[in-house]
Write an enzyme that holds these catalytic residues in place. Structure first.
Site, PDB file in Angstrom:
ATOM      1  N   ILE B  21       0.796  -1.144   0.004  1.00 24.14           N
ATOM      2  CA  ILE B  21       0.208   0.067   0.137  1.00 24.14           C
ATOM      3  C   ILE B  21       0.788   1.205   0.045  1.00 24.14           C
ATOM      4  CG2 ILE B  21      -1.742   1.246   1.263  1.00 24.14           C
ATOM      5  CD1 ILE B  21      -2.813  -1.385   0.147  1.00 24.14           C
ATOM      6  N   SER B  54      -2.556 -14.698   0.650  1.00 21.40           N
ATOM      7  CA  SER B  54      -2.735 -15.598  -0.534  1.00 21.40           C
ATOM      8  C   SER B  54      -2.582 -15.182  -1.857  1.00 21.40           C
ATOM      9  CB  SER B  54      -4.437 -15.795  -0.489  1.00 21.40           C
ATOM     10  OG  SER B  54      -4.866 -16.192   0.800  1.00 21.40           O
ATOM     11  N   ALA B  55      -2.098 -13.952  -1.948  1.00 22.70           N
ATOM     12  CA  ALA B  55      -1.686 -13.492  -3.168  1.00 22.70           C
ATOM     13  C   ALA B  55      -2.603 -13.626  -4.320  1.00 22.70           C
ATOM     14  CB  ALA B  55      -0.323 -14.145  -3.749  1.00 22.70           C
ATOM     15  N   HIS B  58      -8.409 -10.553  -6.261  1.00 23.49           N
ATOM     16  CA  HIS B  58      -9.829 -11.062  -6.216  1.00 23.49           C
ATOM     17  C   HIS B  58     -10.756 -10.224  -7.068  1.00 23.49           C
ATOM     18  CE1 HIS B  58      -9.356 -13.197  -2.275  1.00 23.49           C
ATOM     19  NE2 HIS B  58      -8.690 -12.042  -1.869  1.00 23.49           N
ATOM     20  N   ILE B 334      -6.181  -2.034   6.089  1.00 20.85           N
ATOM     21  CA  ILE B 334      -6.119  -2.457   4.729  1.00 20.85           C
ATOM     22  C   ILE B 334      -5.996  -4.129   4.719  1.00 20.85           C
ATOM     23  CG2 ILE B 334      -5.340  -2.233   2.505  1.00 20.85           C
ATOM     24  CD1 ILE B 334      -6.619   0.383   3.258  1.00 20.85           C
ATOM     25  N   SER B 336      -7.457  -8.191   3.958  1.00 18.32           N
ATOM     26  CA  SER B 336      -8.008  -8.376   2.221  1.00 18.32           C
ATOM     27  C   SER B 336      -9.114  -7.638   1.903  1.00 18.32           C
ATOM     28  CB  SER B 336      -8.195  -9.893   2.337  1.00 18.32           C
ATOM     29  OG  SER B 336      -8.420 -10.406   0.930  1.00 18.32           O
ATOM     30  N   CYS B 381      20.698 -21.779  -7.452  1.00 12.67           N
ATOM     31  CA  CYS B 381      19.727 -22.564  -6.931  1.00 12.67           C
ATOM     32  C   CYS B 381      19.261 -23.584  -7.561  1.00 12.67           C
ATOM     33  CB  CYS B 381      18.456 -21.709  -6.444  1.00 12.67           C
ATOM     34  SG  CYS B 381      16.842 -22.243  -5.902  1.00 12.67           S
TER      35      CYS B 381
END
Ligand SMILES: Cc1cc2nc3c(=O)[nH]c(=O)nc-3n(C[C@H](O)[C@H](O)[C@H](O)COP(=O)(O)OP(=O)(O)OC[C@H]3O[C@@H](n4cnc5c(N)ncnc54)[C@H](O)[C@@H]3O)c2cc1C
Lengths: 307, 457
Positions: B21, B54-55, B58, B334, B336, B381
């Site tokens: 944000i 949860s990324a 929505h 702020i 979800s 990696c």
């Protein structure tokens, strides 16, 4: 580019397999290694205990590896370092991290194994620094020369954990205990005697860590007995898994759960011309057994190539 | 620029908090002819809620119509393609389904909300879309505009683009107090920063920042959400984000592919007293597993890690996007769908501040984030196939990584199935070499997260 034999991994399995194939008459061989030196995990195993069966004497890991490295160099077997195999196909096309594609007549898988991380155990708690697999701690100490901790709890009594209990104690760390969820340690009896008993490090059986504490660095653990033990370091020695991600890509069949390769008596996998040896096949206790198996895999690959 | 020492100047705007944000607001403020700084207490951006959620981008079908949450969600969702393109952030509209074990009636409330919010949804048989969905799922609400995004890159992209457009960023600089004479004086651990306006975007701590200057008017309760992250081998298990019907504590436990091809299950929802309690618990993880298992035919077992995030749950019931005192702005409570709403909140808040200051647009603003590409094809990696060049770019980009976790979040080194077992030492070596500091100075994330204690004997 074509190659008769591509060996993936330059640990004891890959080195011995390549030498064995060479001795069986195969000349066009390439060993591919992602690390910057030959020898694999043996390079960080500076304790003695290697080679009793193969050479009839006790060597350290690097000494054991050195014998095979010298032989590879003497025979002039080609190898690439700092190079990772990214893909293998069913028809044995090997793609390297450099982008190079090799059409192999036969492949020997010798990628070794990796340690189970914390996630696999699902231990709850915080996620601070100070949680290492035993092998990572071993590398930090023996290759990089740094102390990973001062007050240590070791979870799991696998051999690397036991070896590290002694190693860290000798370096002045306080190893408070080794906790093992099973009723018996999976480590070698000689390691329990020489690495724990000789240093009065308690081995708590039927016990595990249920919670990890500490916001920045580890501050302690809660055991399944409810006891809280303060420490700044947790070493995990909770099992090894064959590193078979590549094998899966070309369709090699694996045993569910263990991740072991399912192969024939002569070490050929389900995929025609793809062989396996060492800890990528299944996890071996002793390097001597790895070498024995690798010699057989090298021979089988040679027979396959000559057919 | 990234600043270690404080600048002796008066900023037009100081944004407190470098989560998604604060970073979005700072970047949108840079569209105007304003001098901007970001003040963040952690050593890196994206160390708060923005890193552990949860990324999901929505769709906006479940927010209560008429609220700021609903508005910002819907606008933010629509803006996401363009923003992610400009900031080079991985994003995909994979679609979401809310499955019901009861029948169509149970979904009618959501359908009505979707309609009121202007979000397209349809009722479908989930088995037509997902092979592995539980056979108990009778029907589902499908929202095709729902997506998955990389929350680290979104936050970092916003912050870097702000800095590339002239903003200063002060990391490792907690705000301790706020006073106002002619301008605001922001007291920090490093000294005082002066600004004409403040934007409070301090996440779960926004009420504490508010109370430093104004009388208490809302309370933020951290609401913990725990997650299980699964091996990439399971990437084809589901392609949509699978929700169950939402409950009082939030949207419930979901199962979703992540943008990087893992499978994610969670979150739980537990209200806490402490704002920095990120412990996972046996109960929380068991709850996630049990609940998620209901969505699928078979819940797999290949967990690679678990983690927890804190929702900034306010007693206001809605996002607080406001100017409660002259020059003091805030984007608080702020929770979800905050991540989804970030582009919209950034634009909205920046517009409010620019209006207050009477600022004009800055024609030199460049919305495209710089992307560094550096040589080095050695794989560092193995699990995630990350090259040395990618790690160098992570360290030398606009707001470069300084810690192991910083590298991990930027390029995923150490986020695969071995969880850094193989590569963490190599990454530490590269960090030490590139930053020209001793190996033992490299930290995991915080200043006290020491990794090694000096040399062996
Ligand atoms: C479990 C969970 C699941 C979620 N799932 C989703 C989802 O799927 N989709 C979605 O859209 N949203 C989701 N959200 C919400 C979303 O993650 C948040 O709304 C968003 O990340 C909030 O960003 P932020 O910048 O406000 O907070 P943060 O990321 O916490 O940033 C605040 C920053 O302020 C800094 N700060 C605090 N105090 C001070 C101080 N005194 N001085 C200086 N700096 C300070 C902090 O260090 C922090 O970096 C979820 C949240 C949670 C917890």
């Amino acid at each position: 580019m074509k190659k008769d034999l591509v060996v993936i991994g330059a640990g004891p399995a890959g080195l011995a397999a390549a030498i064995s194939a060479y001795e069986e008459g195969i000349r066009d061989i390439l060993i591919v290694e992602r690390d910057n030196l030959l020898g694999g995990i043996l390079n960080q195993c500076i304790h003695p205990g290697f080679g009793l069966f193969t050479f009839g004497e006790e060597l350290t890991g690097p000494e054991y590896a050195a014998r095979y490295i010298a032989k590879v160099k003497e025979l002039g077997i080609e190898y690439m370092l700092d190079t990772m195999v990214m893909d293998i196909t069913r028809d044995k096309v090997v793609t390297l991290s450099s982008g190079l594609k090799l059409e192999a007549g036969a492949i020997i898988l010798a990628m070794g194994c990796r340690e189970r991380p914390r996630g696999a155990l699902n231990i709850s708690g915080t996620r601070p620094s100070g949680i290492f697999t035993a092998g990572t701690a071993q590398r930090l100490m023996n290759i990089e020369g740094y102390m990973p901790g001062k007050e240590v709890v070791i979870l799991g009594s696998g051999d690397i954990g036991l070896i590290m209990a002694r190693r860290m104690t000798l370096e002045g760390a306080k190893v408070k205990m080794v906790v093992e969820i099973k009723e018996k340690s999976g480590g070698l009896a000689r390691n329990i005697a020489q690495c724990l008993d000789d240093f009065n490090i308690p081995l708590l059986l039927n016990t595990t860590v249920t919670k990890i504490h500490g916001k920045d660095r580890v501050t302690g653990v809660t055991l399944s007995t409810g006891e809280y033990v303060s420490c700044d370091t947790i070493l995990l020695s909770v099992g090894l898994i064959p590193e078979n991600e590549l094998s899966k890509k070309c369709g090699v069949r694996l045993e569910e759960g263990s991740n072991n390769i399912i192969c024939s008596e002569d070490l050929m996998t389900d995929v025609d011309g793809v062989f396996c040896s060492g800890n990528v096949h299944h996890v071996h206790d002793l390097v001597d057994n790895v070498t024995k198996e690798a010699i057989k895999a090298g021979k089988s690959a040679a027979i396959y190539l000559r057919r | 620029m990234r600043r270690d020492a404080l600048e002796n100047r008066i900023y037009d705007v100081a944004v407190i908090g470098a989560g998604v944000i604060g970073s979005a607001i700072a970047r949108e403020l840079c569209r105007y002819d304003l001098s901007v700084c970001i003040i963040e207490k952690n050593v890196d951006v994206c160390e708060g809620t923005s890193k552990a959620n949860s990324a999901i981008v929505h769709g906006g079908f479940d927010a209560k119509p008429g609220t700021m949450k609903a508005k910002m969600n819907v606008i933010g969702n629509r803006m996401m393609d363009k923003v992610c393109e400009e900031l080079d952030v991985p994003f995909k509209r994979n679609g979401a389904m809310v499955i019901s074990f009861e029948g169509e009636d149970s979904l009618s409330e959501l359908v009505a909300r979707a309609k009121a919010n202007g979000v397209e949804v349809e009722i479908v048989d989930p088995k037509d879309y997902e092979e592995n969905i539980s056979s108990d799922a009778k029907c589902a609400l499908l929202c095709k505009s729902s997506g998955i995004v990389c929350p680290f890159e979104l936050t970092l992209g916003y912050a870097e683009n702000a800095v590339e457009n002239g903003a200063d960023i002060y990391l490792n600089t907690p705000v301790l107090g706020i006073k106002k004479d002619e301008n605001f004086t922001i007291h920090t651990s490093k000294g005082n920063i002066q600004a004409r306006c403040i934007v409070n975007a301090a996440g779960v701590y926004a009420d504490a920042i508010h109370d430093m200057y104004l009388s208490h008017s809302y309370t933020i309760t951290p609401r913990k959400g725990e997650y299980l992250l699964y091996d990439r081998d399971l990437k084809d298990l589901v392609s949509h984000t699978i929700f169950q019907l939402p409950g009082k504590m939030g949207k419930g436990v979901l199962v979703t592919p992540t943008i990087h091809g893992n499978l994610l299950a969670g979150p739980s929802a537990d209200d806490l007293l402490e704002k920095d309690d990120l412990e996972t618990t046996d109960e929380g993880l068991a709850y996630v597993l049990n609940t998620a298992s209901k969505s699928l035919k078979d819940m797999p077992s290949m967990v690679i890690t678990s983690f927890a995030g804190l929702r900034a749950h306010g007693d206001t019931g809605d996002f607080v996007l406001d100017m409660p005192a002259c020059g003091f702005f805030e984007a608080a409570c702020i929770e979800s769908p905050g991540l989804t709403s970030a582009p919209a909140i950034g634009e909205y808040m920046a517009g409010m501040v620019a209006g207050y200051l009477g600022a004009d647009l800055d024609p030199s603003f460049n919305p495209v984030r710089k992307k560094r590409v550096l040589d080095g094809d050695r794989i560092i990696c193995r699990c995630e196939s990350v090259t040395e060049g990618e790690i160098l770019a992570a360290i030398h980009s606009t707001i470069g990584a300084r810690t192991l976790d910083g590298v991990k979040r930027r390029v995923r080194a150490g986020s695969g199935r071995c969880q850094g077992g193989f590569c963490s030492i190599k990454v530490m070596e590269i960090l030490a070499r590139e930053l020209d500091v001793p190996f033992e100075d490299i930290r995991k994330n915080t200043l006290d997260s020491v990794i090694v204690f000096g040399k062996t004997k």
